[in-house]
Enzyme design. Structure first.
Site, PDB file in Angstrom:
ATOM      1  N   ARG A 112       0.771  -1.098   0.035  1.00 17.21           N
ATOM      2  CA  ARG A 112       0.051   0.111  -0.032  1.00 17.21           C
ATOM      3  C   ARG A 112       0.879   1.143   0.021  1.00 17.21           C
ATOM      4  NH1 ARG A 112      -2.141   1.766   4.581  1.00 17.21           N
ATOM      5  NH2 ARG A 112      -2.588  -0.348   5.458  1.00 17.21           N
ATOM      6  N   LYS A 131      -6.995   6.213 -19.913  1.00 17.23           N
ATOM      7  CA  LYS A 131      -7.122   6.663 -21.285  1.00 17.23           C
ATOM      8  C   LYS A 131      -5.650   6.335 -21.954  1.00 17.23           C
ATOM      9  CE  LYS A 131     -10.967   8.201 -19.263  1.00 17.23           C
ATOM     10  NZ  LYS A 131     -11.931   7.213 -19.164  1.00 17.23           N
TER      11      LYS A 131
HETATM   12  C1  LIG Z   1     -10.379  14.401 -18.240  1.00 20.88           C
HETATM   13  C2  LIG Z   1     -10.790  13.082 -17.360  1.00 20.88           C
HETATM   14  N1  LIG Z   1     -10.064  13.089 -16.094  1.00 20.88           N
HETATM   15  C3  LIG Z   1     -10.441  12.084 -15.405  1.00 20.88           C
HETATM   16  C4  LIG Z   1     -11.236  11.226 -15.429  1.00 20.88           C
HETATM   17  C5  LIG Z   1     -11.402   9.999 -14.646  1.00 20.88           C
HETATM   18  O1  LIG Z   1     -10.677   9.062 -14.876  1.00 20.88           O
HETATM   19  P1  LIG Z   1     -11.276   7.494 -14.434  1.00 20.88           P
HETATM   20  O2  LIG Z   1     -12.313   7.082 -15.299  1.00 20.88           O
HETATM   21  O3  LIG Z   1      -9.883   6.749 -14.755  1.00 20.88           O
HETATM   22  O4  LIG Z   1     -11.396   7.183 -12.912  1.00 20.88           O
HETATM   23  C6  LIG Z   1     -11.754  11.089 -16.858  1.00 20.88           C
HETATM   24  C7  LIG Z   1     -12.586   9.644 -17.196  1.00 20.88           C
HETATM   25  O5  LIG Z   1     -13.343   9.942 -18.482  1.00 20.88           O
HETATM   26  C8  LIG Z   1     -11.579  12.105 -17.676  1.00 20.88           C
HETATM   27  O6  LIG Z   1     -11.914  12.019 -19.025  1.00 20.88           O
END
Ligand SMILES: Cc1ncc(COP(=O)(O)O)c(C=O)c1O
Length: 395
Positions: free
Chosen positions: A61, A211
């Site tokens: 952790r 992403k």
């Molecule tokens: C610009 C942006 N920031 C943060 C997130 C949140 O990420 P996660 O889905 O990995 O929690 C997203 C998710 O689509 C996003 O598009």
């Protein structure tokens, strides 16, 4: 000739190209075996040398060799002092908010990822006594006007999800710094290949590694990089306390994704630009949002602070939600799905998908119309993607 030990393979340094750094950043070759990819260390605990003599890692952790390799890699790509990997992008954002004391005020964009807005407005406002102002950050003066004595954080997202607004990172982080206010940039849409917020003055950069960093729709993760080692240490302590860390298997997948990030981003950007240009000239399209188009209000700024314009294109189709549904259902290559930033192309309606957690009135105030379509343009062949969109619009 003397043999070179595997551990001698040092990180390439900030002068190397991003393409090289994506592959070598973090010097992830295993020092003992010479394995060019780090082993996935699944152990949750690490034996001490002797009583009172722990080794580098104690408990997963807090730190883990595989996660450390990823954190070193992203910290180096962003030009920061320390990276911290979390279980998701949302966990990473929550980790940044944990830096703030109750009663703090945060300035955030009016138009940004709906999940971040939900965490700010509907969770931390209630549970952590934080207050938020949502302002149009395309005009830096709006940030200055929203400042209060208790403002402790300016949260920036650029390009924004989904309308691809471009925010002047240098101007806003300079303003924050002049008042000793922290700034954090959500760099998910640009990645360090296209934009490096810490070098433009931000204190923190955050990614949904789900992403582009991961890039293959097969891992959920988040990363925060701190410019300053002390801030990195604080984040590490807070993350160890709250526990939302990225597991070693997932850390490995994100690290593997990053190896091809520069190559993928080139193709994402080229395909997205071609699609944006095509849509701009189509009679069934009312408006196109893409910062690479000269008509985009943020085009000049994007050219200054980014090296290319990203892989997301949005457009308003002429008609209502029914027209959106017909278009999406006719697509063959683009899957109708949430998320973005992976090799395959995805399409969706922000109003009912990525931003469905934002109440209708707030969503309208953000400028997200029901006829808005978001395309996450993948790395398939450009001609095939154009043909798919064309048949879906024209049939
Ligand atoms: C610009 C942006 N920031 C943060 C997130 C949140 O990420 P996660 O889905 O990995 O929690 C997203 C998710 O689509 C996003 O598009």
């Amino acid at each position: 000739m003397s043999a070179r030990p595997p551990s001698d393979r040092s990180a390439p340094g900030s002068k190397a190209t991003l393409a090289t750094r994506c592959i070598h950043a973090g010097a992830t070759t295993d020092a003992v075996s010479g394995a060019v990819m780090p082993p996935i260390v699944t152990s949750t605990t690490f034996a001490w040398e002797a009583f009172g003599e722990p080794r580098e890692h104690i408990y997963t952790r807090s730190s883990n060799p595989t996660r450390d390799a990823l954190e070193r890699c992203v910290a180096e790509l962003e030009g920061g002092a320390r990276g911290l990997a979390f279980a998701s992008g949302q966990a990473a954002t929550a980790g940044v908010l944990d830096l703030l004391d109750a009663g703090s005020h945060v300035i955030a964009p009016l138009n940004f990822y709906g999940g971040t807005r939900r965490l700010f407005d509907h969770v931390r406002r209630r549970t952590a006594d934080l207050d938020f102002s949502f302002v149009d950050m395309c005009e830096p003066g709006n940030v200055e006007a929203a400042l209060r004595p208790e403002t402790r954080l300016v949260w920036i997202e650029t390009p924004t999800n989904p309308l691809l607004h471009i925010v002047d990172i240098g101007a806003i982080t300079a303003l924050a710094r002049s008042r000793s206010i922290l700034s954090c940039v959500d760099n998910t849409f640009a990645t360090p290949c296209l934009q490096q917020p810490l070098l433009l003055g931000a204190d923190l950069v955050m990614h949904s590694a789900t992403k582009y960093l991961g890039g293959h729709s097969d891992v959920l993760g988040g990363i925060v990089v701190a410019a300053d080692p002390d801030l990195g240490r604080q984040l590490h302590l807070l993350r160890s306390a709250s526990g939302g860390v990225l597991g070693p298997f997932d850390a490995y997948l994100v690290l593997r994704g990053i190896k091809t990030l520069a190559l993928r981003m080139e193709r994402h950007c080229a395909n997205a630009l071609a699609i944006a240009r095509y849509l701009e000239g189509h009679a069934r399209v009312a408006r196109v949002y893409y910062p690479g188009l000269p008509g985009h209000p943020g085009h000049a700024l994007a050219k200054r602070q980014m090296s290319a314009f990203g892989g997301v294109v949005c457009f308003e189709i002429r008609g209502d939600s029914a027209a959106v549904g017909e278009f999406l259902n006719r697509l063959h290559l683009f899957a109708i799905a949430e998320s973005l930033g992976a090799v395959e192309s995805l399409a969706g309606q922000p109003a009912t998908m990525s931003h469905s957690s934002v109440p209708t009135a707030e969503r309208r105030a953000m400028g997200i119309a029901d006829n808005l379509i978001r395309l996450s343009v993948g790395i398939e062949g450009e001609a095939d993607l154009l043909a798919d969109i064309s048949q879906a619009l024209d049939s």
